[in-house]
Design a protein around this motif. Structure first.
Motif, PDB file in Angstrom:
ATOM      1  N   LEU A  69       0.844  -1.194   0.000  1.00 51.32           N
ATOM      2  CA  LEU A  69       0.000   0.000   0.000  1.00 51.32           C
ATOM      3  C   LEU A  69       0.883   1.249   0.000  1.00 51.32           C
ATOM      4  O   LEU A  69       0.619   2.210  -0.696  1.00 51.32           O
ATOM      5  N   GLU A  70       1.942   1.208   0.814  1.00 49.17           N
ATOM      6  CA  GLU A  70       2.933   2.293   0.861  1.00 49.17           C
ATOM      7  C   GLU A  70       4.268   1.695   1.273  1.00 49.17           C
ATOM      8  O   GLU A  70       4.316   0.842   2.155  1.00 49.17           O
ATOM      9  N   SER A  71       5.340   2.172   0.656  1.00 47.70           N
ATOM     10  CA  SER A  71       6.668   1.638   1.008  1.00 47.70           C
ATOM     11  C   SER A  71       7.296   2.407   2.168  1.00 47.70           C
ATOM     12  O   SER A  71       8.204   1.921   2.828  1.00 47.70           O
ATOM     13  N   LEU A  72       6.799   3.642   2.436  1.00 51.34           N
ATOM     14  CA  LEU A  72       7.416   4.542   3.424  1.00 51.34           C
ATOM     15  C   LEU A  72       8.931   4.612   3.191  1.00 51.34           C
ATOM     16  O   LEU A  72       9.724   4.558   4.117  1.00 51.34           O
ATOM     17  N   ARG A  73       9.310   4.725   1.927  1.00 52.92           N
ATOM     18  CA  ARG A  73      10.733   4.626   1.571  1.00 52.92           C
ATOM     19  C   ARG A  73      11.551   5.821   2.055  1.00 52.92           C
ATOM     20  O   ARG A  73      12.749   5.704   2.247  1.00 52.92           O
ATOM     21  N   HIS A  74      10.899   6.977   2.269  1.00 47.69           N
ATOM     22  CA  HIS A  74      11.663   8.141   2.747  1.00 47.69           C
ATOM     23  C   HIS A  74      12.250   7.875   4.131  1.00 47.69           C
ATOM     24  O   HIS A  74      13.322   8.374   4.461  1.00 47.69           O
ATOM     25  N   ILE A  75      11.545   7.067   4.921  1.00 46.09           N
ATOM     26  CA  ILE A  75      12.087   6.683   6.233  1.00 46.09           C
ATOM     27  C   ILE A  75      13.393   5.912   6.033  1.00 46.09           C
ATOM     28  O   ILE A  75      14.395   6.178   6.698  1.00 46.09           O
ATOM     29  N   GLY A 113       7.847  14.020   7.376  1.00 45.37           N
ATOM     30  CA  GLY A 113       8.829  15.042   7.731  1.00 45.37           C
ATOM     31  C   GLY A 113       8.658  15.702   9.083  1.00 45.37           C
ATOM     32  O   GLY A 113       9.371  16.653   9.404  1.00 45.37           O
ATOM     33  N   TYR A 114       7.712  15.218   9.911  1.00 45.29           N
ATOM     34  CA  TYR A 114       7.610  15.750  11.265  1.00 45.29           C
ATOM     35  C   TYR A 114       8.827  15.292  12.077  1.00 45.29           C
ATOM     36  O   TYR A 114       9.483  14.314  11.727  1.00 45.29           O
ATOM     37  N   ASP A 115       9.102  15.997  13.158  1.00 45.08           N
ATOM     38  CA  ASP A 115      10.280  15.709  13.985  1.00 45.08           C
ATOM     39  C   ASP A 115      10.221  14.268  14.512  1.00 45.08           C
ATOM     40  O   ASP A 115       9.379  13.952  15.356  1.00 45.08           O
ATOM     41  N   PRO A 116      11.124  13.384  14.045  1.00 43.04           N
ATOM     42  CA  PRO A 116      11.039  11.976  14.461  1.00 43.04           C
ATOM     43  C   PRO A 116      11.319  11.778  15.947  1.00 43.04           C
ATOM     44  O   PRO A 116      10.803  10.843  16.562  1.00 43.04           O
ATOM     45  N   GLU A 117      12.098  12.686  16.530  1.00 44.33           N
ATOM     46  CA  GLU A 117      12.407  12.579  17.963  1.00 44.33           C
ATOM     47  C   GLU A 117      11.146  12.852  18.795  1.00 44.33           C
ATOM     48  O   GLU A 117      10.863  12.131  19.758  1.00 44.33           O
ATOM     49  N   ALA A 118      10.378  13.868  18.409  1.00 45.46           N
ATOM     50  CA  ALA A 118       9.135  14.192  19.113  1.00 45.46           C
ATOM     51  C   ALA A 118       8.100  13.079  18.930  1.00 45.46           C
ATOM     52  O   ALA A 118       7.396  12.697  19.874  1.00 45.46           O
ATOM     53  N   GLU A 168      15.405   6.031   3.574  1.00 43.49           N
ATOM     54  CA  GLU A 168      16.438   6.797   2.872  1.00 43.49           C
ATOM     55  C   GLU A 168      17.140   7.816   3.769  1.00 43.49           C
ATOM     56  O   GLU A 168      18.144   8.407   3.386  1.00 43.49           O
ATOM     57  N   ASP A 169      16.601   8.051   4.961  1.00 44.71           N
ATOM     58  CA  ASP A 169      17.173   9.030   5.880  1.00 44.71           C
ATOM     59  C   ASP A 169      17.625   8.320   7.152  1.00 44.71           C
ATOM     60  O   ASP A 169      16.824   7.654   7.812  1.00 44.71           O
ATOM     61  N   ILE A 170      18.892   8.469   7.494  1.00 43.44           N
ATOM     62  CA  ILE A 170      19.467   7.679   8.599  1.00 43.44           C
ATOM     63  C   ILE A 170      18.788   7.979   9.933  1.00 43.44           C
ATOM     64  O   ILE A 170      18.537   7.076  10.735  1.00 43.44           O
ATOM     65  N   MET A 171      18.455   9.263  10.179  1.00 38.68           N
ATOM     66  CA  MET A 171      17.795   9.598  11.442  1.00 38.68           C
ATOM     67  C   MET A 171      16.376   9.022  11.496  1.00 38.68           C
ATOM     68  O   MET A 171      15.971   8.452  12.504  1.00 38.68           O
ATOM     69  N   SER A 172      15.653   9.163  10.385  1.00 38.31           N
ATOM     70  CA  SER A 172      14.287   8.628  10.333  1.00 38.31           C
ATOM     71  C   SER A 172      14.289   7.116  10.516  1.00 38.31           C
ATOM     72  O   SER A 172      13.447   6.560  11.233  1.00 38.31           O
ATOM     73  N   THR A 173      15.247   6.447   9.870  1.00 40.91           N
ATOM     74  CA  THR A 173      15.374   4.990  10.015  1.00 40.91           C
ATOM     75  C   THR A 173      15.623   4.610  11.468  1.00 40.91           C
ATOM     76  O   THR A 173      15.015   3.678  12.000  1.00 40.91           O
ATOM     77  N   ALA A 174      16.529   5.347  12.124  1.00 48.59           N
ATOM     78  CA  ALA A 174      16.895   5.026  13.513  1.00 48.59           C
ATOM     79  C   ALA A 174      15.694   5.184  14.448  1.00 48.59           C
ATOM     80  O   ALA A 174      15.431   4.324  15.294  1.00 48.59           O
TER      81      ALA A 174
END
Length: 261
Positions: free
Chosen positions: A75-81, A125-130, A83-89
């Motif tokens: 349905l969605e790959s959420l690939r941007h997560i 793109g919201y703050d992944p830490e929050a 592709e970004d090291i912080m988002s992945t973590a």
């Protein structure tokens, strides 16, 4: 028995040369672990739909023991997560926490919805830490921990200055500070943020942005609760903390927030 389930890939593990053991968190049946035969082969029809954080519909055959993933539609790959090291973590930390605190084959639609919303917020793109803080505070109840946050844990007062007490597992008002010498003093804004993280559904929080110092303190409190009260320390936390200590990886975004000033 054949089931058609909507789910998110929260963990994968190689099995043999070509297979994967895939853990899905599904809307209808909760956490399910299944064998995806041949999924490690790049040409396999199961390769794309078994990538971490993928949201899809999955056809699973369940007999005795572990089920078998037979097919699926992304349905969605959420690939941007990915592709970004912080988002992945951060996404890895969230999925490990959900995995660690939930049982197999136990429908938990509320947790599925929270996981879905959290990963989408990071993808957008919201703050992944929050977002991660939100999930950490929200999952305390699932861990069997219910901090007293609506009133003073000692006298029940709802007005006044508040601090956090690990001893009482909750807020203490200024009249009761003396009962715990190790309280963490909190501003009224931080008290409000903690209550928001714990009580308010993620879709009603909007784009929660917090100051760096606030995130650091909120993280210290919630992770200490998990460690000291539940004995939980996640593997993905070590990598996350290494990244958080490396400023060049941190997203360069505005740190101010009207909710936290």
């Amino acid at each position: 028995m054949q089931s058609q389930l909507e789910g998110i890939v929260i963990r994968t593990m190689p099995y043999g040369e070509n297979n994967k053991i895939v853990t899905l968190f599904t809307r209808e049946a909760g956490k399910i672990t299944c064998m995806a035969r041949g999924a490690k082969k790049p040409a396999s029809r199961l390769a794309a739909i078994t990538q971490p954080f993928t949201h899809g519909t999955y056809s699973i055959y369940k007999g005795k023991g572990m089920g078998t993933l037979q097919s699926g539609d992304q349905l969605e790959s959420l690939r941007h997560i990915r592709e970004d090291i912080m988002s992945t973590a951060y996404a890895s930390y969230i999925t490990e926490l959900v995995d660690r605190l939930t049982e197999q084959d136990e429908p938990q639609p509320g947790i599925y919805e929270m996981l879905f919303q959290a990963l989408h917020a990071i993808e957008e793109g919201y703050d992944p830490e929050a977002i991660t803080l939100f999930v950490e505070w929200k999952m305390l109840q699932t861990a069997g921990l219910a901090p007293t946050l609506h009133e003073c844990a000692n006298c029940g007062a709802t007005e006044g200055e508040f601090a956090f007490s690990f001893q009482e597992l909750g807020f203490l008002c200024h009249r009761c500070f003396h009962i715990d010498p190790y309280i963490i003093r909190l501003s009224p804004a931080l008290v409000k943020v903690i209550r928001t993280l714990y009580f308010v559904p993620i879709e009603r929080v909007g784009s929660l942005t917090l100051k760096k110092e606030s995130k650091s303190l909120l993280k210290q409190i919630v992770r200490t609760i998990y460690e000291e009260q539940a004995g939980i320390r996640l593997k993905s936390r070590k990598f996350l903390e290494q990244l958080e200590r490396t400023p060049e990886f941190l997203p360069k975004k505005a740190e101010d927030d009207p909710k936290d000033s």
